[in-house]
Design a protein around this motif. Structure first.
Motif, PDB file in Angstrom:
ATOM      1  N   ASP A  10       0.849  -1.187   0.000  1.00 38.17           N
ATOM      2  CA  ASP A  10       0.000   0.000   0.000  1.00 38.17           C
ATOM      3  C   ASP A  10       0.887   1.239   0.000  1.00 38.17           C
ATOM      4  O   ASP A  10       1.882   1.276   0.719  1.00 38.17           O
ATOM      5  N   PRO A  11       0.531   2.258  -0.806  1.00 36.90           N
ATOM      6  CA  PRO A  11       1.357   3.467  -0.835  1.00 36.90           C
ATOM      7  C   PRO A  11       1.306   4.285   0.443  1.00 36.90           C
ATOM      8  O   PRO A  11       2.186   5.117   0.678  1.00 36.90           O
ATOM      9  N   MET A  12       0.290   4.075   1.283  1.00 34.20           N
ATOM     10  CA  MET A  12       0.222   4.776   2.556  1.00 34.20           C
ATOM     11  C   MET A  12       1.250   4.184   3.520  1.00 34.20           C
ATOM     12  O   MET A  12       1.547   2.986   3.473  1.00 34.20           O
ATOM     13  N   PRO A  13       1.779   4.996   4.438  1.00 30.30           N
ATOM     14  CA  PRO A  13       2.782   4.472   5.379  1.00 30.30           C
ATOM     15  C   PRO A  13       2.209   3.489   6.384  1.00 30.30           C
ATOM     16  O   PRO A  13       2.946   2.674   6.945  1.00 30.30           O
ATOM     17  N   THR A  14       0.891   3.552   6.649  1.00 35.94           N
ATOM     18  CA  THR A  14       0.244   2.596   7.556  1.00 35.94           C
ATOM     19  C   THR A  14      -1.116   2.226   6.974  1.00 35.94           C
ATOM     20  O   THR A  14      -1.731   3.027   6.255  1.00 35.94           O
ATOM     21  N   PRO A  15      -1.626   1.030   7.277  1.00 30.61           N
ATOM     22  CA  PRO A  15      -2.960   0.658   6.792  1.00 30.61           C
ATOM     23  C   PRO A  15      -4.036   1.479   7.493  1.00 30.61           C
ATOM     24  O   PRO A  15      -3.897   1.821   8.668  1.00 30.61           O
ATOM     25  N   ILE A  16      -5.086   1.777   6.791  1.00 29.99           N
ATOM     26  CA  ILE A  16      -6.247   2.581   7.222  1.00 29.99           C
ATOM     27  C   ILE A  16      -5.834   3.827   8.005  1.00 29.99           C
ATOM     28  O   ILE A  16      -6.571   4.313   8.863  1.00 29.99           O
TER      29      ILE A  16
ATOM     30  N   PRO B 288      -2.046   7.782  11.707  1.00 31.09           N
ATOM     31  CA  PRO B 288      -0.860   6.953  11.484  1.00 31.09           C
ATOM     32  C   PRO B 288      -0.423   6.136  12.704  1.00 31.09           C
ATOM     33  O   PRO B 288       0.054   5.013  12.555  1.00 31.09           O
ATOM     34  N   GLU B 289      -0.577   6.678  13.906  1.00 33.60           N
ATOM     35  CA  GLU B 289      -0.104   5.942  15.088  1.00 33.60           C
ATOM     36  C   GLU B 289      -0.914   4.676  15.309  1.00 33.60           C
ATOM     37  O   GLU B 289      -0.370   3.592  15.535  1.00 33.60           O
TER      38      GLU B 289
ATOM     39  N   ARG C 235       4.562  -4.129   2.643  1.00 32.61           N
ATOM     40  CA  ARG C 235       5.398  -3.159   1.924  1.00 32.61           C
ATOM     41  C   ARG C 235       4.602  -1.861   1.865  1.00 32.61           C
ATOM     42  O   ARG C 235       4.025  -1.505   0.832  1.00 32.61           O
ATOM     43  N   PHE C 236       4.542  -1.176   3.002  1.00 28.41           N
ATOM     44  CA  PHE C 236       3.810   0.081   3.073  1.00 28.41           C
ATOM     45  C   PHE C 236       4.704   1.232   2.623  1.00 28.41           C
ATOM     46  O   PHE C 236       5.920   1.190   2.760  1.00 28.41           O
ATOM     47  N   GLY C 237       4.078   2.260   2.086  1.00 30.43           N
ATOM     48  CA  GLY C 237       4.826   3.386   1.550  1.00 30.43           C
ATOM     49  C   GLY C 237       5.311   3.168   0.133  1.00 30.43           C
ATOM     50  O   GLY C 237       6.088   3.966  -0.390  1.00 30.43           O
ATOM     51  N   LEU C 238       4.842   2.101  -0.500  1.00 29.41           N
ATOM     52  CA  LEU C 238       5.244   1.777  -1.873  1.00 29.41           C
ATOM     53  C   LEU C 238       4.011   1.535  -2.734  1.00 29.41           C
ATOM     54  O   LEU C 238       3.016   0.970  -2.275  1.00 29.41           O
ATOM     55  N   GLY C 239       4.104   1.963  -3.996  1.00 29.06           N
ATOM     56  CA  GLY C 239       3.043   1.696  -4.944  1.00 29.06           C
ATOM     57  C   GLY C 239       3.400   0.548  -5.868  1.00 29.06           C
ATOM     58  O   GLY C 239       4.520   0.030  -5.846  1.00 29.06           O
TER      59      GLY C 239
ATOM     60  N   LEU D 241       7.219  -2.981  -7.918  1.00 32.20           N
ATOM     61  CA  LEU D 241       6.941  -1.897  -6.991  1.00 32.20           C
ATOM     62  C   LEU D 241       7.720  -0.639  -7.369  1.00 32.20           C
ATOM     63  O   LEU D 241       8.658  -0.682  -8.167  1.00 32.20           O
ATOM     64  N   THR D 242       7.315   0.485  -6.770  1.00 32.86           N
ATOM     65  CA  THR D 242       7.890   1.766  -7.150  1.00 32.86           C
ATOM     66  C   THR D 242       9.330   1.947  -6.674  1.00 32.86           C
ATOM     67  O   THR D 242       9.998   2.895  -7.094  1.00 32.86           O
ATOM     68  N   ASP D 243       9.820   1.066  -5.800  1.00 31.35           N
ATOM     69  CA  ASP D 243      11.236   1.159  -5.397  1.00 31.35           C
ATOM     70  C   ASP D 243      12.126   0.287  -6.264  1.00 31.35           C
ATOM     71  O   ASP D 243      13.313   0.126  -5.987  1.00 31.35           O
ATOM     72  N   GLY D 244      11.551  -0.298  -7.327  1.00 28.37           N
ATOM     73  CA  GLY D 244      12.319  -1.128  -8.231  1.00 28.37           C
ATOM     74  C   GLY D 244      12.333  -2.600  -7.885  1.00 28.37           C
ATOM     75  O   GLY D 244      12.815  -3.420  -8.676  1.00 28.37           O
ATOM     76  N   SER D 245      11.806  -2.965  -6.715  1.00 31.46           N
ATOM     77  CA  SER D 245      11.789  -4.374  -6.321  1.00 31.46           C
ATOM     78  C   SER D 245      10.624  -5.099  -6.992  1.00 31.46           C
ATOM     79  O   SER D 245       9.704  -4.480  -7.537  1.00 31.46           O
TER      80      SER D 245
END
Length: 419
Positions: free
Chosen positions: A172-178, A184-185, A202-206, A221-225
């Protein structure tokens, strides 16, 4: 009241509208129109109990032909509505049939936002009975599962797939789910829930692309992985099923625009309920569209009352409530936590047997929302407090007082809604 009411859409909002019309004393003709050929069914189990095989089809049905006949509800299934003629009070179906009405309720719900990735096979969404069946077939095969989207549907599918023995990764591109819902906390606590059950995240990635065929997919993924997967499930939101109303003359803006009584703007004989309705909320003083099971049920009852009793109109002014079953958690959310300027955890959201609540304070020092985990008693109290616009300090005292009651109090059911 007599006449004919057409209810367009055979999911929970449509079925409950038809049933509530009878409960409200409407003795005219009721026709329930459904696009799918299946008997009306409930959707929350499609990502959980039905998907896993724990429940058979009969357990998710909302209305059988026998029950419909007993209530005097005519079923028109398997032919979707294609056009609404408001001036002529007529509904056209895909099979060419035309139905006249005195009142009409739009309850066509929402569809899964389409996946932007379309390899030959192996990429799934979960919104319909057939979606769930196709995914269940895929999950009977070995291989890792990648879930794109860390919201409620994605988390529930991840939990189900993990329970079936698959290696699972949630992206998910968000740093945390929901995080958009609970902040975020608290979102990070939901991320840890995945990790405790050996689900990778793999949060924070699209996702840039999905290639291959079922059983042999590559998720870039957007980090190349790259992640290898046998099955990919995409849960990136939903869109209201309002396209068929494009030439109806109704005001359609991210759903059917309605007043506080669930009547379509400038079309008092047309109502809308559930995911497809965007109505004026008297409490918030703005138009809202809510994709929650409970909202669809409650709005259906309001719309049915207003149709059956036009001289006693009731506004729809709910406090939002949604629940999600993930692993060994039943997470329940009431109100609007996103409006909170601070929050406090009561009880615990950690360990093998978590039982806790998160209370959110708005900028007017009131309780604006709450999240509870495995604590029905606290959920009941929080719903009352949010509905009553309770002060934040009062709410904290009320929920803290429940801690000493012990786990036995948690056996009190929070709601009749069960996913």
């Amino acid at each position: 009241m007599t006449g004919t009411v057409l209810v367009v859409g055979a999911s929970i909002g449509g079925v409950r509208t038809a049933q509530a019309l009878r409960s409200e004393g409407f003795d005219g003709r009721i026709v329930l129109v459904g696009a799918e050929p299946h008997a009306p069914y409930d959707k929350p189990p499609l990502s959980k109990q039905f998907l896993s095989g724990a429940w058979e089809l009969e357990k998710v049905l909302l209305l059988t032909a026998e029950q419909a006949a007993a209530d005097g509800i005519e079923l028109r299934l398997g032919s979707p509505a294609t056009r609404l003629d408001v001036a002529g009070s007529r509904l056209l179906l895909a099979d060419g049939e035309a139905l006249d009405y005195d009142k009409l309720v739009v309850a066509t719900g929402a569809s899964a936002r389409p996946s932007p990735w379309r390899p030959e096979s192996g990429v799934h969404v979960v919104r319909t009975l057939d979606d769930s069946r196709h995914l269940a077939d895929a999950l009977r095969q070995d291989g890792p599962v990648v879930v794109v989207g860390g919201g409620f549907i994605g988390a529930e599918v991840a939990a189900t797939a993990r329970g079936l023995g698959h290696d699972v990764t949630v992206v998910d591109p968000m740093p945390t789910p929901i995080g958009r819902v609970v902040g975020p906390e608290i979102g990070s606590i939901f991320a840890e829930l995945h990790h405790r059950h050996d689900v990778a995240t793999r949060f924070g990635l699209g996702v840039e692309g999905v290639e291959g065929v079922a059983g042999n997919l590559r998720v870039r993924l957007t980090d190349g992985s790259t992640l290898n997967a046998a099955t990919v499930v995409v849960g990136i939101g939903a869109v209201p099923n309002d396209g068929w109303l494009a030439d109806s003359g109704l005001a359609v803006e991210n759903g059917v625009l309605c007043d506080e009584y669930s009547r379509a703007v400038d079309a008092p004989d047309v109502f809308a309920v559930g995911d497809v309705a965007r109505w004026f909320h008297p409490g918030y003083r703005e138009h809202v569209r809510v994709e929650h099971w409970t909202n669809a049920v409650e709005q259906a009852v309001i719309a049915a009352h207003n149709i059956a009793h036009p001289d006693d109109l009731r506004p729809h002014s709910p406090v939002e409530y949604v629940w999600s079953d993930q692993y060994d958690w039943k997470a329940q959310i009431v109100g609007r936590p996103v409006l909170g300027v601070r929050h406090e955890i009561i009880g615990t959201l950690e360990g093998e047997r978590p039982r806790g609540a998160v209370l959110y304070q708005d900028d007017a020092d009131r309780l604006c929302g709450a999240v509870t985990v495995n604590w029905p008693r606290a959920l009941v109290q929080c719903r009352r407090l949010v509905t009553g616009h309770a002060g934040y300090d009062e709410a904290l005292d009320r929920i803290r007082a429940l801690v000493s009651a012990g786990p036995a109090m948690a056996a009190v059911p929070a709601t009749s809604a069960d996913g």
